[in-house]
Scaffold this active site. Structure first.
Site, PDB file in Angstrom:
ATOM      1  CG  HIS A  88      -1.692   1.272   1.390  1.00 38.36           C
ATOM      2  ND1 HIS A  88      -2.538   1.806   0.456  1.00 38.36           N
ATOM      3  CD2 HIS A  88      -1.675   2.144   2.444  1.00 38.36           C
ATOM      4  CE1 HIS A  88      -3.026   2.959   0.911  1.00 38.36           C
ATOM      5  NE2 HIS A  88      -2.501   3.175   2.108  1.00 38.36           N
ATOM      6  CG  HIS A 112       0.844   6.940   4.270  1.00 38.84           C
ATOM      7  ND1 HIS A 112       1.297   6.173   3.224  1.00 38.84           N
ATOM      8  CD2 HIS A 112      -0.399   6.471   4.563  1.00 38.84           C
ATOM      9  CE1 HIS A 112       0.366   5.293   2.894  1.00 38.84           C
ATOM     10  NE2 HIS A 112      -0.665   5.441   3.685  1.00 38.84           N
ATOM     11  CD  GLU A 116      -3.868   6.091  11.076  1.00 38.46           C
ATOM     12  OE1 GLU A 116      -4.809   5.359  10.751  1.00 38.46           O
ATOM     13  OE2 GLU A 116      -3.546   7.117  10.449  1.00 38.46           O
ATOM     14  CG  ASP A 117      -1.343   1.286  10.600  1.00 43.04           C
ATOM     15  OD1 ASP A 117      -2.290   1.925  11.106  1.00 43.04           O
ATOM     16  OD2 ASP A 117      -1.359   0.857   9.435  1.00 43.04           O
ATOM     17  CG  ASP A 179      -3.777   6.847   2.306  1.00 37.98           C
ATOM     18  OD1 ASP A 179      -3.627   5.632   2.117  1.00 37.98           O
ATOM     19  OD2 ASP A 179      -4.274   7.327   3.347  1.00 37.98           O
ATOM     20  CG  ASP A 299     -29.072  11.152 -28.111  1.00 38.87           C
ATOM     21  OD1 ASP A 299     -28.415  10.149 -28.449  1.00 38.87           O
ATOM     22  OD2 ASP A 299     -30.302  11.219 -28.172  1.00 38.87           O
TER      23      ASP A 299
END
Length: 749
Positions: A88, A112, A116-117, A179, A299
């Protein structure tokens, strides 16, 4: 370079499966169970090839270090698809590399998710990769460690953090958009509920940001991806229909292309010409908003003409107008007056072969780059940097306005509300008396114009002239208006202004002024209003500490002074806050009550009042309907009719939040109401119905229709603006007397 990772179990809200990691620096013992099979590879060779085209060897070395660190941190973590999680960040970095973002941005794209993770600290990133990379990563990380009252508040605060980081460095939002784009491309592995939530968030926030920054390629792709997950059946149906229609269109497209190429060559204009196919969401939106059939939308044929110079645009326009007849009112010059996001083109619609409408966009190569890449063109086409200065200035001005709104806004939800308003893509262009062009959201008022010039001018505005004629502050502006503001140093904003201003800048400035200019006055006014409302309910205005604490925990306010101030400036209704307090009182608690406490009287309303009172869209109550109201947990009252099916379902879950409501006696305004007619499918019937609605003193704000399979009957759906239930009954009687109308009834959602 290829990587393979073992399968792991567990899940997270980010759509990944996480392994249980040993504390950093310690060796993890080998697992007792048999190893799981390998789950594929993540390759950086494609990314490396892209970066080698424009980064120096020293920059490539730094990017490789960032990749290795990210790979180490995400080791053992896999996505819902089973791919190694590192795939990712690599994909996000590849999208950024397509824009040729600098080395710091590519490093931040690779890193990034590590804060956070994997709980990597900002200080460690500063030490390893420098403060700028660390700041970019920090701006992209959610506020995981803070407890919020609700999911809405958490989402709003995370957006505020991201948007403010973007205001100081636009690379934050470019990486975030990359992201989100990759997450949307791989959303099929999520649950249906999560798909809808993420797709709705994308459509509501990220699509408008991409449009505002001129990133049209991403804007269109995100729209289509979000559409495919929000309405999968409609998406598939339209996709099949478009595929089937392509063969039928080929002959017409070929004929137009040949004619245009020959005509431009004869005029000596060197141009690239190619067909422009609408996106599926673009087709769906046009069908829905303009109530057209699929064949009517398809159209219209679209072509883009890219020429060499500014002058060639207008010469090409004249040449095309000599080839096919132009449709009146269908020419727009976005070169002379460019859009807010820097977009420039000439738009014209002509009558092509077989009488079919043909849309042309005419632009130069530089305009085309800006139209497709927007603010990213600053990195993508360095040679055109000087020519992009106007776009950069416009972007900087908008980002600066985010900081202004932040400084004047009380909470994150309010900040996000203001920003969403300013992201609204449709614009109206007006002029100052000195002929400067000002772009505002459609529906903006003269007071919005005043605040767009300067906050001080808006605060002290007393009168307006539009096209040299006196007008009200709440007058809506239209394209081409010349607006002049008159100010008075003694004039001040009032809470009533909040009911009609349209832009986030105006709303935040007015609220800021009402909060900060003599705040004691608004606090005292709010205190008196709440005391009066509590006394009406038989509650002593001096509340126990436990009750105050309970009230604040259920609201977005930090203190009772803030509650009083909000009541004083009109952000909250004293009656609703008092009723909220009444609902919080425990039946067994000893609470001081005034002698002779009356029964609960209904709350009197006179229609919607900003965010404090809203009329439910499911039933659209009108004066004369029996109504009741639902108190929201933060603030405000949603009013339903007593027989509303939606209200009946919701009432069973939280019965204590429903209160009696009644209409006021004198209401001088109109209300939306939906009606449904079944009519004979005959010539002139729609005109007769519309004329009768007008003669009955009602306004039409929406009309839609559905035909039956035999095409003998048509169902018309109107949203009309009426005074009350008596007015509606008279209108229905009048419509039933129209020849060809079989049935008329009020429609509920």
């Amino acid at each position: 370079m290829n990587l393979s990772t073992p399968d792991q179990t567990g899940s997270a809200d980010t759509g990944t499966k996480k392994a249980t990691r040993a504390p950093r620096g310690r060796k993890q013992p080998p697992p007792e169970q048999a190893p799981a099979p390998a789950l594929g590879v993540a390759s950086v060779s494609h990314l490396s090839a892209k970066l080698a085209e424009y980064l120096s060897p020293s920059e490539l070395k730094k990017v490789k270090e960032a990749y290795r660190f990210s790979d180490e941190m995400h080791l053992g973590q896999v996505r819902k698809s089973g791919e190694p999680y590192i795939s990712h960040p690599i994909a996000v970095a590849e999208i950024c590399a397509d824009w040729k973002l600098d080395a710091q941005a590519i490093m931040a794209a690779l890193l990034h998710d590590v804060m956070e993770d994997q709980d990597v600290k900002k200080e460690e990133l500063i030490e390893r990769f420098g403060s700028q990379v660390a700041s970019l990563v920090d701006g992209l990380s959610k506020l995981e460690k803070i407890e919020f009252q609700s999911q809405v508040e958490a989402q709003a605060e995370n957006f505020r953090k991201m948007l403010l980081a973007m205001a100081s460095d636009v690379r934050v939002i470019l990486i975030k958009l990359a992201d989100r784009l990759h997450n949307m491309r791989t959303l099929e592995h999520m649950t249906a509920a999560k798909k809808r939530r993420i797709a709705a968030e994308t459509m509501e926030v990220y699509v408008p940001i991409a449009h505002r920054l001129g990133l049209n390629n991403i804007y269109r792709e995100l729209q289509d991806l979000a559409f495919s997950h929000l309405y999968p059946v409609r998406y598939r149906t339209l996709g099949k229909a478009v595929k089937a229609a392509r063969g039928n269109r080929r002959e017409v497209v070929s004929k137009i292309l040949d004619a245009v190429k020959n005509q431009l060559a004869t005029a000596g204009i060197n141009a690239e010409i190619y067909g422009r196919e609408k996106t599926l969401y673009g087709i769906y939106k046009k069908m829905r908003n303009k109530h057209l059939s699929f064949s009517q939308v398809l159209d219209v044929y679209g072509f883009r003409v890219v020429v060499e110079s500014f002058a060639d645009c207008y010469v090409a326009l004249g040449t095309l107008h000599s080839l096919y007849k132009p449709m009146p009112g269908k020419f727009k010059d976005y070169i002379a007056i460019r859009k807010l996001n820097g977009y420039q083109s000439l738009h014209t619609t002509l009558i092509g072969p077989y009488g079919t409408p043909v849309e042309f966009q005419i632009r130069t190569q530089e305009m085309h780059r800006t139209a497709e890449s927007g603010v990213a063109a600053h990195w993508l086409y360095k040679t055109g940097e000087t020519n992009m200065s106007d776009l950069q200035q416009r972007t900087h001005a908008w980002l600066q306005s985010l900081l202004d709104i932040q400084q004047q806004t009380g909470d994150s939800a309010e900040f996000l509300e203001h920003v969403k308003v300013d992201l609204f893509p449709d614009s109206v262009y007006v002029f100052t008396p000195k002929s400067k062009i000002i772009a505002l959201p459609r529906g903006a008022t003269a007071l919005d114009f005043a605040y767009s010039i300067h906050t001080g001018i808006g605060d002290h505005a007393v009168s307006i002239k539009i096209n040299n004629e006196e007008a009200q502050l709440h007058s809506e502006l239209h394209n081409g208006d010349i607006v002049e503001i008159e100010t008075d140093p003694n004039s001040r904003p009032t809470p009533a202004w909040l009911s009609f201003v349209r832009t986030g800048k105006a709303r935040s400035a007015i609220r800021h002024h009402l909060r900060t200019t003599d705040p004691g006055e608004s606090v005292q006014l709010g205190h008196d209003l709440l005391a009066q409302a509590l006394s009406t309910l038989g509650i002593d205005p001096i509340l126990p500490d436990a009750l105050v604490e309970k009230l604040l925990s259920e609201s977005s306010a930090k203190s009772m002074e803030e509650v009083y101030s909000d009541i004083g400036i009109g952000k909250r209704m004293a009656t609703l806050v008092a009723r909220h307090i009444f609902g919080l009182i425990d039946a067994n608690a000893v609470l001081p009550k005034l002698p002779g406490a009356p029964e609960l009287d209904p709350v009197t309303i006179y229609g919607p009042e900003g965010v404090a009172v809203q009329l439910a869209q499911c039933c659209l109550p009108i004066p004369g309907d029996h109504i009741n109201g639902q108190l929201r947990r933060d603030q405000g009252l949603v009013v339903h009719t007593l027989d509303c099916a939606v209200a009946k379902r919701v009432r069973g879950k939280e019965p204590d939040r429903w209160i009696p409501v009644q209409w006021g006696e004198e209401i001088n305004r109109r209300f939306d109401c939906r009606i449904r007619l079944l009519i004979q499918n005959e010539k002139g019937i729609l005109a007769r119905v519309a004329a009768e609605i007008g003669e009955s003193d009602a306004n039409i704000s929406y009309v839609g229709m559905d035909e039956d399979k035999e095409h003998t009957m048509t169902q018309l759906r109107f949203t009309i603006q009426i005074k009350d239930r008596v007015h509606l009954a008279q209108l229905i009687r009048n419509l039933r007397s129209v020849e060809g109308v079989n049935r008329v009834e009020r429609e509920r959602a």
